[in-house]
Design a protein around this motif. Structure first.
Motif, PDB file in Angstrom:
ATOM      1  N   ARG A 199      61.527   9.405  57.053  1.00 33.63           N
ATOM      2  CA  ARG A 199      62.594  10.607  56.466  1.00 33.63           C
ATOM      3  C   ARG A 199      62.236  11.377  55.814  1.00 33.63           C
ATOM      4  N   LEU A 200      62.609  12.791  56.017  1.00 40.15           N
ATOM      5  CA  LEU A 200      62.370  13.761  55.698  1.00 40.15           C
ATOM      6  C   LEU A 200      63.654  15.069  55.009  1.00 40.15           C
ATOM      7  N   THR A 201      63.525  15.027  53.999  1.00 42.91           N
ATOM      8  CA  THR A 201      64.646  15.760  53.441  1.00 42.91           C
ATOM      9  C   THR A 201      64.088  17.541  53.295  1.00 42.91           C
ATOM     10  N   VAL A 202      65.333  18.463  53.226  1.00 41.84           N
ATOM     11  CA  VAL A 202      65.255  19.811  53.134  1.00 41.84           C
ATOM     12  C   VAL A 202      66.585  19.846  52.452  1.00 41.84           C
ATOM     13  N   SER A 203      66.471  20.723  51.766  1.00 38.25           N
ATOM     14  CA  SER A 203      66.897  21.595  50.738  1.00 38.25           C
ATOM     15  C   SER A 203      67.117  22.834  51.204  1.00 38.25           C
ATOM     16  N   LEU A 204      68.433  23.331  50.919  1.00 35.33           N
ATOM     17  CA  LEU A 204      68.696  24.608  51.072  1.00 35.33           C
ATOM     18  C   LEU A 204      69.863  25.521  49.627  1.00 35.33           C
ATOM     19  N   TYR A 205      68.989  26.509  49.325  1.00 35.95           N
ATOM     20  CA  TYR A 205      69.842  27.263  48.678  1.00 35.95           C
ATOM     21  C   TYR A 205      70.507  27.987  49.208  1.00 35.95           C
ATOM     22  N   PHE A 206      71.989  28.550  48.011  1.00 33.63           N
ATOM     23  CA  PHE A 206      72.740  29.645  48.528  1.00 33.63           C
ATOM     24  C   PHE A 206      73.186  30.608  47.327  1.00 33.63           C
ATOM     25  N   LYS A 207      72.335  31.320  47.477  1.00 38.73           N
ATOM     26  CA  LYS A 207      73.284  31.941  45.771  1.00 38.73           C
ATOM     27  C   LYS A 207      74.551  32.585  46.334  1.00 38.73           C
ATOM     28  N   GLU A 208      74.471  33.483  47.082  1.00 44.19           N
ATOM     29  CA  GLU A 208      75.465  34.734  48.031  1.00 44.19           C
ATOM     30  C   GLU A 208      76.933  32.800  48.844  1.00 44.19           C
ATOM     31  N   ALA A 209      78.057  33.355  48.300  1.00 46.15           N
ATOM     32  CA  ALA A 209      78.918  32.455  49.236  1.00 46.15           C
ATOM     33  C   ALA A 209      78.540  32.960  51.095  1.00 46.15           C
ATOM     34  N   THR A 210      78.325  31.505  51.416  1.00 46.90           N
ATOM     35  CA  THR A 210      78.293  31.746  52.772  1.00 46.90           C
ATOM     36  C   THR A 210      79.340  31.723  53.653  1.00 46.90           C
ATOM     37  N   GLY A 211      80.390  31.246  53.371  1.00 44.77           N
ATOM     38  CA  GLY A 211      81.767  31.571  53.784  1.00 44.77           C
ATOM     39  C   GLY A 211      81.801  29.815  55.085  1.00 44.77           C
ATOM     40  N   PRO A 212      82.846  29.648  55.055  1.00 41.75           N
ATOM     41  CA  PRO A 212      82.718  28.257  56.201  1.00 41.75           C
ATOM     42  C   PRO A 212      81.653  28.764  57.021  1.00 41.75           C
ATOM     43  N   ALA A 213      81.135  26.677  56.666  1.00 49.75           N
ATOM     44  CA  ALA A 213      80.073  26.786  57.462  1.00 49.75           C
ATOM     45  C   ALA A 213      79.965  25.886  58.872  1.00 49.75           C
ATOM     46  N   THR A 214      79.314  26.897  59.378  1.00 49.98           N
ATOM     47  CA  THR A 214      78.228  25.871  60.719  1.00 49.98           C
ATOM     48  C   THR A 214      78.046  24.560  60.169  1.00 49.98           C
ATOM     49  N   TYR A 215      78.419  23.542  60.847  1.00 44.45           N
ATOM     50  CA  TYR A 215      78.142  22.501  60.608  1.00 44.45           C
ATOM     51  C   TYR A 215      78.206  21.126  61.573  1.00 44.45           C
ATOM     52  N   HIS A 216      77.686  19.753  61.664  1.00 45.19           N
ATOM     53  CA  HIS A 216      78.014  18.492  62.169  1.00 45.19           C
ATOM     54  C   HIS A 216      78.499  17.676  61.511  1.00 45.19           C
ATOM     55  N   GLN A 217      79.703  17.349  61.750  1.00 47.02           N
ATOM     56  CA  GLN A 217      81.084  16.779  60.382  1.00 47.02           C
ATOM     57  C   GLN A 217      80.106  15.132  60.677  1.00 47.02           C
ATOM     58  N   LEU A 218      79.766  14.433  61.734  1.00 44.45           N
ATOM     59  CA  LEU A 218      80.010  12.945  61.389  1.00 44.45           C
ATOM     60  C   LEU A 218      78.409  13.133  61.342  1.00 44.45           C
ATOM     61  N   SER A 219      77.895  12.487  60.134  1.00 46.41           N
ATOM     62  CA  SER A 219      76.403  12.851  60.394  1.00 46.41           C
ATOM     63  C   SER A 219      76.145  10.612  60.356  1.00 46.41           C
ATOM     64  N   MET A 220      77.033  10.325  59.080  1.00 45.33           N
ATOM     65  CA  MET A 220      76.655   8.299  58.757  1.00 45.33           C
ATOM     66  C   MET A 220      75.373   8.514  58.227  1.00 45.33           C
ATOM     67  N   THR A 221      75.124   9.663  57.824  1.00 45.46           N
ATOM     68  CA  THR A 221      74.140   9.928  56.487  1.00 45.46           C
ATOM     69  C   THR A 221      74.721  10.597  55.335  1.00 45.46           C
ATOM     70  N   THR A 222      74.358  10.503  54.382  1.00 39.91           N
ATOM     71  CA  THR A 222      74.417  11.020  52.690  1.00 39.91           C
ATOM     72  C   THR A 222      74.041  12.268  52.593  1.00 39.91           C
ATOM     73  N   THR A 223      74.440  13.592  52.417  1.00 35.13           N
ATOM     74  CA  THR A 223      74.406  14.773  51.913  1.00 35.13           C
ATOM     75  C   THR A 223      75.240  14.749  50.407  1.00 35.13           C
ATOM     76  N   TYR A 224      73.990  15.682  50.063  1.00 33.22           N
ATOM     77  CA  TYR A 224      74.104  15.923  48.257  1.00 33.22           C
ATOM     78  C   TYR A 224      74.232  17.437  48.240  1.00 33.22           C
ATOM     79  N   ARG A 225      75.038  17.628  46.948  1.00 30.28           N
ATOM     80  CA  ARG A 225      74.839  18.890  46.156  1.00 30.28           C
ATOM     81  C   ARG A 225      74.443  19.087  45.141  1.00 30.28           C
ATOM     82  N   ALA A 226      74.752  20.216  44.698  1.00 28.09           N
ATOM     83  CA  ALA A 226      73.734  20.494  42.953  1.00 28.09           C
ATOM     84  C   ALA A 226      74.438  22.105  42.587  1.00 28.09           C
ATOM     85  N   ALA A 227      75.315  21.770  41.676  1.00 23.19           N
ATOM     86  CA  ALA A 227      75.032  23.050  41.078  1.00 23.19           C
ATOM     87  C   ALA A 227      74.501  24.118  40.735  1.00 23.19           C
ATOM     88  N   GLY A 228      74.318  25.427  41.333  1.00 19.75           N
ATOM     89  CA  GLY A 228      72.849  26.474  41.118  1.00 19.75           C
ATOM     90  C   GLY A 228      72.192  25.875  41.922  1.00 19.75           C
TER      91      GLY A 228
END
Length: 420
Positions: free
Chosen positions: A142-171
């Motif tokens: 298992r690998l973990t990819v972390s992305l940081y977005f300073k500016e607003a992204t607007g609606p996100a291209t995504y994959h809806q059903l991952s059956m995997t926990t995704t995490y979010r942090a402020a800042g």
């Protein structure tokens, strides 16, 4: 959005895309192999569970965990802004070996660069690949990819059903190895992946060509264990590794996806996305196609809500759709493996007329010889031929396999039939 298919369906309206290796060249002798992928979707209001797709991200870090199916000495990622109307600005990104939950082993965390820069812009409706980083990996790690977005992204291209926990942090916490800041997560529902389209590895030798599993929620893994990696493609990869025949198994399933028509919930039609999600993957040798149940079960009395629009189909239209995929696969030098449509008597979308269509499609698949070979998932889930999935093999909804059902599906695949 929905469209009623014409007969026969064609792939000609899809603009051919260059292969991934042609699109993302790299200097030097490295040979790149697809290690993990997921098909991306346009953001939409999801009736199943809450996602972050519509709101996007502003001054937030996103941490996503994937399990790779090929190892190597180097790694790189692919990001997609396929459904973004404006450029996507990524401030920073890292990758490392997963520890527990959102934590990363500190000594493995690597800063990702894009054309030498720690930040990048992904064009509207475009894709981008990171520079390679040295990070030894093993299959099923298992690998973990972390992305940081300073500016607003607007609606996100995504994959809806991952059956995997995704995490979010402020800042900005994309370089933090600990999980402390990542207190927000897409749980306890089913999880989603955002912008991350692929992970590729490189080593001294190219592995046998990848197997792509193409389909709907039965391939995507609805009903599997959250964070358990026990979808049928995961188990197939484990079987290959245990048999001494390791090769990547790339999951190109989308929940609620249909073969012949687009859906607000289920993404672009299978015949429209096949080139991007199968043929554009690096070093593909075979594809397993499991598609058509959603087209059929929405023929009569569709459930209300986005993604459940009525789209009448016939067996001949579905057969012609499968023929379209077979032709495209063969034109790309890819072995085409058909998977019989599973039974779903007792599910909300079942009808007697739909059952006739399913039987006709399966009869064609088993007897026509048009696919290079056929995997009989219907028999694997209904060994007694009752017309229903065996009770111990589904989640209780009579259509989605549970982990035991996904094991039965993976076990039904003759490894030798996958080719090389």
């Amino acid at each position: 959005m929905s469209s009623t298919p014409s007969s026969p369906p064609v792939l000609a309206h899809v603009t051919p895309a260059p292969t991934a290796e042609a699109m993302f060249p790299t200097s030097g002798p490295a040979v790149w192999q697809g290690a993990w992928t997921t098909p991306v979707m346009r953001p939409s209001a999801a009736p199943w569970f809450e996602t972050w797709a519509e709101q996007g991200f502003t001054d937030q870090s996103l941490r996503q965990v994937v399990r790779v199916h090929s190892g190597g000495t180097q790694v790189r990622i692919r990001l997609s802004n396929a459904y973004g109307p404006t450029p996507l600005h990524l401030t920073g990104a890292t990758i490392g070996r997963t520890a527990t939950s959102a934590a990363v082993h500190p000594d493995t965390m690597r800063t990702l660069r894009f054309a030498g820069s720690t930040s990048t812009t992904v064009p509207a409706k475009g894709r981008i690949v990171s520079d390679p980083v040295t990070l030894p990996t093993e299959p099923l790690e298992r690998l973990t990819v972390s992305l940081y977005f300073k500016e607003a992204t607007g609606p996100a291209t995504y994959h809806q059903l991952s059956m995997t926990t995704t995490y979010r942090a402020a800042g900005d916490h994309h370089r933090d190895p600990s999980a402390t800041a990542y207190t927000d997560m897409v749980q306890p529902a089913y999880g989603s992946w955002y912008y991350l389209e692929g992970v590729e590895t490189s080593g001294k030798h190219r592995l046998p060509r990848a197997v792509v599993t193409f389909g709907d929620s039965l391939t995507d893994g609805f009903g599997a264990t959250i964070d358990g990696d026990d979808r049928y493609p995961d188990i197939l990869a484990q079987r290959l590794l245990a048999a001494g025949r390791p090769r990547p198994v790339l999951n190109a399933g989308i929940g609620s996806n249909k073969l012949l028509s687009d859906s607000a919930l289920g993404g672009d039609a299978g015949i429209a996305r096949f080139t991007r999600d199968v043929l554009d993957q690096p070093n593909v040798g075979a594809v397993i196609v499991l598609m058509g149940v959603n087209d059929i079960q929405q023929t009569e009395a569709p459930a209300p809500g986005p993604g459940h629009e009525a789209t009448p189909v016939t067996a001949q239209q579905l057969i012609d759709g499968h023929r379209t995929l077979i032709r495209a696969a063969h034109a790309g030098g890819v072995r085409a493996i058909g998977a019989t449509l599973i039974p779903y008597r007792g599910a909300a979308g079942w009808s007697a007329a739909g059952e006739v269509i399913r039987a006709q499609v399966n009869q064609w698949m088993r007897t026509s010889g048009e696919y290079d070979t056929v995997v009989d998932f219907a028999c694997a889930l209904d060994p007694d031929g009752t017309g229903s999935i065996r009770k111990d093999l589904h989640t209780g909804d009579n259509i989605h396999p549970n982990p035991a059902g996904y094991q039965a599906m993976a076990d039904a695949i003759d490894l030798a039939a996958l080719g090389r």
